[in-house]
Design an enzyme around this catalytic site. Structure first.
Site, mmCIF file in Angstrom:
data_model
loop_
_atom_site.group_PDB
_atom_site.id
_atom_site.type_symbol
_atom_site.label_atom_id
_atom_site.label_comp_id
_atom_site.label_asym_id
_atom_site.label_seq_id
_atom_site.Cartn_x
_atom_site.Cartn_y
_atom_site.Cartn_z
ATOM 1 N N GLU A 280 0.817 -1.214 0.000
ATOM 2 C CA GLU A 280 0.000 0.000 0.000
ATOM 3 C C GLU A 280 0.846 1.257 0.000
ATOM 4 O O GLU A 280 1.904 1.292 0.608
ATOM 5 C CB GLU A 280 -0.802 0.058 1.305
ATOM 6 C CG GLU A 280 -1.996 -0.806 1.330
ATOM 7 C CD GLU A 280 -2.723 -0.691 2.660
ATOM 8 O OE1 GLU A 280 -2.667 0.363 3.306
ATOM 9 O OE2 GLU A 280 -3.345 -1.693 3.040
ATOM 10 N N CYS B 117 -3.218 1.761 8.671
ATOM 11 C CA CYS B 117 -2.092 1.088 8.018
ATOM 12 C C CYS B 117 -2.414 -0.359 7.707
ATOM 13 O O CYS B 117 -2.793 -1.109 8.595
ATOM 14 C CB CYS B 117 -0.872 1.098 8.933
ATOM 15 S SG CYS B 117 -0.501 2.713 9.565
ATOM 16 N N CYS C 285 -1.891 -2.535 14.993
ATOM 17 C CA CYS C 285 -1.566 -2.236 13.601
ATOM 18 C C CYS C 285 -1.954 -3.382 12.665
ATOM 19 O O CYS C 285 -1.647 -4.544 12.934
ATOM 20 C CB CYS C 285 -0.073 -1.946 13.494
ATOM 21 S SG CYS C 285 0.464 -1.610 11.815
ATOM 22 N N SER D 103 7.617 6.147 17.068
ATOM 23 C CA SER D 103 6.285 5.719 17.506
ATOM 24 C C SER D 103 6.364 5.365 18.980
ATOM 25 O O SER D 103 6.838 4.291 19.336
ATOM 26 C CB SER D 103 5.842 4.498 16.698
ATOM 27 O OG SER D 103 5.840 4.837 15.327
ATOM 28 N N GLU E 237 8.761 -1.865 8.820
ATOM 29 C CA GLU E 237 9.605 -1.097 9.734
ATOM 30 C C GLU E 237 10.863 -0.701 8.953
ATOM 31 O O GLU E 237 11.700 -1.547 8.638
ATOM 32 C CB GLU E 237 9.939 -1.964 10.963
ATOM 33 C CG GLU E 237 11.058 -1.452 11.840
ATOM 34 C CD GLU E 237 10.924 0.023 12.248
ATOM 35 O OE1 GLU E 237 9.851 0.461 12.674
ATOM 36 O OE2 GLU E 237 11.927 0.745 12.114
ATOM 37 N N CYS F 199 3.135 -4.963 16.403
ATOM 38 C CA CYS F 199 2.425 -3.961 17.215
ATOM 39 C C CYS F 199 0.946 -4.324 17.298
ATOM 40 O O CYS F 199 0.317 -4.677 16.291
ATOM 41 C CB CYS F 199 2.617 -2.554 16.649
ATOM 42 S SG CYS F 199 4.354 -2.068 16.627
ATOM 43 N N CYS G 48 2.949 8.474 1.406
ATOM 44 C CA CYS G 48 3.334 7.563 2.478
ATOM 45 C C CYS G 48 3.683 6.232 1.814
ATOM 46 O O CYS G 48 2.838 5.611 1.168
ATOM 47 C CB CYS G 48 2.142 7.413 3.423
ATOM 48 S SG CYS G 48 2.393 6.183 4.691
ATOM 49 N N CYS H 272 4.893 -6.837 7.956
ATOM 50 C CA CYS H 272 5.798 -6.332 8.989
ATOM 51 C C CYS H 272 5.946 -7.402 10.054
ATOM 52 O O CYS H 272 5.020 -8.168 10.290
ATOM 53 C CB CYS H 272 5.211 -5.063 9.610
ATOM 54 S SG CYS H 272 6.298 -4.259 10.805
HETATM 55 N N1 SAH Z 1 7.108 0.754 11.459
HETATM 56 C C1 SAH Z 1 7.148 2.184 11.533
HETATM 57 C C2 SAH Z 1 6.370 2.889 10.462
HETATM 58 C C3 SAH Z 1 5.016 2.379 10.055
HETATM 59 S S1 SAH Z 1 3.581 2.788 10.930
HETATM 60 C C4 SAH Z 1 6.720 2.646 12.910
HETATM 61 O O1 SAH Z 1 6.328 1.835 13.713
HETATM 62 O O2 SAH Z 1 6.835 3.834 13.184
HETATM 63 C C5 SAH Z 1 3.387 4.523 10.933
HETATM 64 C C6 SAH Z 1 2.723 5.029 12.203
HETATM 65 O O3 SAH Z 1 1.338 4.610 12.276
HETATM 66 C C7 SAH Z 1 3.373 4.499 13.474
HETATM 67 O O4 SAH Z 1 3.456 5.539 14.417
HETATM 68 C C8 SAH Z 1 2.389 3.437 13.909
HETATM 69 O O5 SAH Z 1 2.541 3.135 15.280
HETATM 70 C C9 SAH Z 1 1.080 4.065 13.562
HETATM 71 N N2 SAH Z 1 -0.065 3.155 13.462
HETATM 72 C C10 SAH Z 1 -0.120 1.882 13.066
HETATM 73 N N3 SAH Z 1 -1.381 1.407 13.127
HETATM 74 C C11 SAH Z 1 -2.140 2.425 13.568
HETATM 75 C C12 SAH Z 1 -3.518 2.554 13.853
HETATM 76 N N4 SAH Z 1 -4.353 1.548 13.697
HETATM 77 N N5 SAH Z 1 -3.936 3.758 14.292
HETATM 78 C C13 SAH Z 1 -3.082 4.788 14.463
HETATM 79 N N6 SAH Z 1 -1.780 4.721 14.220
HETATM 80 C C14 SAH Z 1 -1.305 3.543 13.790
#
Ligand code: SAH
Length: 342
Positions: free
Chosen positions: A89, A330, A116, A211, A157, A113, A102, A109
């Site tokens: 995406e 995401c 996510c 994050s 990541e 988390c 983006c 990944c």
């Molecule tokens: N892996 C990297 C970048 C990808 S995610 C990271 O962790 O920073 C980009 C941002 O979106 C990160 O801050 C992540 O924690 C956040 N994110 C992921 N899923 C989300 C969700 N469902 N709602 C809000 N933020 C989210």
């Protein structure tokens, strides 16, 4: 076969010379690649012979848009298919100051988390620099508009794919490529400390986003498992060193989950943790993901959280949520596509 997208002009030049062609041809070919053409036959000033040679030796079109969703606010979410049928995406957001893309850095990944969608099926593979760059070319082709800002905040990541991500950043910034300023590039990480240390030595003018999402280790362990390896104190020490080393302000991402991490006491603790650091906090109510249990904080709690930070002298903004009417979180578009085809 090698991919043409993702090569520095110097690399392409030596390839072209090796094929027995004149060096200046590389610049011509490179210009077409950077324009984002998807077919060798679109390269107008290139001879038929060289085109054939290129076709035999290189892959040009390394992805194609298979689905897109357009929001009322102009945000476009793309699903792109790679040569091995994996899908990724990218999201284009329109702001007054220009278009931000983006990009994804991995297929899926492996960070795990808990809120996510990108991590649900694990990581399939890393993307190459050319595949990260290809997302920019494809979005520009689709809209006919330039991308001026890049955020590495799609699936994956970035610091778990360090070499290709760094190559991408240098390429997209290269004057023979898209020439996007380092200052217009943001790399977001869940906090892989050794790689942040490596990155600070590169002294890039990019923005580092962390994050954070929680202020105590127990909660952060649950939200972001990598915290068990690199806990908050160690991460923030590293961030302080990063600022010292690069002179760049760090952004902290804090997604607000109702009843989980959104109390005023937590905002105050966050302010204490960040005190004295050159930084900025981005607050965003979490995007609920179908498979996950979390709810977004109410706008009242979001504002209270922001105000508490500001009272303690920490700069904070509530991020405007774009694309609310499409699969915004995401990894959600990819997930719904995979659910359909499987
Ligand atoms: N892996 C990297 C970048 C990808 S995610 C990271 O962790 O920073 C980009 C941002 O979106 C990160 O801050 C992540 O924690 C956040 N994110 C992921 N899923 C989300 C969700 N469902 N709602 C809000 N933020 C989210």
């Amino acid at each position: 076969m090698k991919q043409l997208r993702g090569m520095f002009l110097e690399e392409l030049s030596s390839e072209i010379v090796e094929l027995g062609e004149k060096k200046f041809r590389a610049k011509q070919v490179n210009d077409w690649v950077v324009k984002g053409v998807s077919d060798f036959d679109q390269m107008k000033n290139i001879s038929k012979g060289l085109k054939e040679l290129l076709k035999d030796n290189f892959i040009l079109n390394n992805m194609s848009i298979v689905r897109s969703q357009k929001s009322k606010d102009g945000t476009i979410k793309y699903l792109m298919k790679l040569h091995d049928n994996h899908v990724i995406e990218s999201v284009l957001m329109k702001y007054k100051h220009g278009n931000t893309l983006c990009v994804s850095t991995q297929v899926g990944c492996r960070m795990g988390c808990s809120f996510c969608a990108s991590t649900i099926g694990g990581k399939a593979r890393d993307l190459s620099a050319g595949e990260i760059l290809g997302q920019v070319y494809e979005a520009q082709n689709d809209t006919g508009e330039k991308v001026s800002n890049i955020v590495l905040m799609g699936s994956g990541e970035p610091l778990d794919n360090y070499d290709e991500v760094l190559k991408f950043i240098r390429l997209v910034n290269d004057e023979n490529n898209l020439n996007i300023s380092m200052r217009n590039i943001t790399l977001s990480t869940c906090g892989i400390v050794p790689e942040i240390r490596k990155l600070m030595k590169e002294k890039l003018q990019i923005t580092l986003a962390i994050s954070l999402h929680a202020v105590d280790n127990g909660k952060r362990d649950n939200l972001i498992p990598v915290n068990k390896k690199y806990p908050i104190e160690e991460l923030l020490e590293t961030c302080k060193d990063y600022v010292k080393e690069t002179g760049r302000r760090i952004t902290f991402e804090y997604s607000l989950i109702e009843g989980e991490n959104d109390s005023v006491a937590e905002a105050e603790k966050l302010a204490k943790l960040l005190r004295g650091m050159l930084c900025h906090v981005n607050l965003i109510p979490i995007n609920p993901v179908r498979e996950k249990k979390y709810k977004a904080s109410k706008s009242q709690s979001v504002n209270k959280f922001r105000d508490a930070l500001k009272r303690k002298g920490i700069e904070a903004t509530v991020r405007r949520e774009l694309g609310q009417d499409i699969d915004a979180a995401c990894g959600q578009l990819r997930k719904s596509y995979l659910d359909d085809v499987e």
